[in-house]
Scaffold this active site. Structure first.
Site, PDB file in Angstrom:
ATOM      1  CB  SER A  24      -0.977   0.002   1.182  1.00  0.00           C
ATOM      2  OG  SER A  24      -0.307   0.121   2.413  1.00  0.00           O
ATOM      3  CG  HIS A  57       9.359   1.215  12.324  1.00  0.00           C
ATOM      4  ND1 HIS A  57       9.412  -0.166  12.264  1.00  0.00           N
ATOM      5  CD2 HIS A  57       9.127   1.516  13.631  1.00  0.00           C
ATOM      6  CE1 HIS A  57       9.216  -0.668  13.462  1.00  0.00           C
ATOM      7  NE2 HIS A  57       9.046   0.333  14.310  1.00  0.00           N
TER       8      HIS A  57
END
Length: 205
Positions: free
Chosen positions: A13, A114
């Site tokens: 995504s 992250h």
């Protein structure tokens, strides 16, 4: 113009967010190749629909070392113009730890996102870690990749407030929305040569 290589393992995504931003002429970079270690990664079809070349370098059942596997990745990147001199490599849900040899070859040219405010909650299950710790704020971080686990110089971060009734799923969803915003922004900054690295620190010019 810089050439971009994106490494994925799943749906990708963040890859999709980056590629769609490039398609809107918002980032001056050429999306040269999307590589997956998983032949069933849904992101491969998404990249193909967006007109980007894809390649599968399967890691499951690979008999060699991590370095030998990464040599295959490096070869595919190089063949498509994503070189240490004229390339950027984005990790977008790539579920492998890349070797120090790969990191060294593409020093300060590999970036990752992250789902936490590094240096807090590195590694896997960051949202679960944040909820269990009881933190009031979490978020996401785009950083350069070094030989440690989520330890490279930070480029950009976004803060997400943790709600009292948050589950791992609800928090992850809100963080992912911010990931889709800041990852293309970081790629754009890199492509426009706006990021300077000084040891552990970065400066946006």
């Amino acid at each position: 113009m810089l050439n971009l290589g994106i490494l994925i393992s799943g749906r990708g995504s963040n890859m999709e967010s980056i590629l769609k931003t490039i398609k809107r002429k918002k980032i001056p970079i050429n999306p040269a190749i999307v590589i997956s270690n998983n032949p069933n990664a849904k992101g491969l079809r998404i990249a193909q629909k967006l007109g980007v070349k894809t390649e599968i370098i399967e890691s499951k059942g690979f008999k060699g070392t991590r370095e030998e596997y990464d040599e295959k990745i490096i070869s595919a990147l190089s063949k498509n113009g994503v070189t240490p001199k004229n390339g950027l490599v984005c990790l977008a849900g790539f579920m492998r730890i890349i070797s120090p040899k790969f990191v060294k070859k593409y020093k300060n040219r590999i970036i990752n996102i992250h789902p936490a405010l590094l240096p807090a909650f590195p590694g896997l299950d960051s949202q679960k870690q944040a909820l269990e710790y009881g933190t009031k704020y979490s978020g996401c971080t785009v950083h350069f990749v070094d030989s440690g686990m989520d330890t490279g110089p930070i480029i950009i971060q976004a803060v997400v407030k943790v709600k009292e009734n948050d589950t791992e799923e609800s928090l992850s969803k809100r963080i992912l929305k911010e990931e889709h915003r800041i990852y293309p922004e970081a790629v754009n900054l890199f492509a426009r040569k706006k990021i300077k690295v000084y040891g552990r620190k970065t400066k946006i010019t």
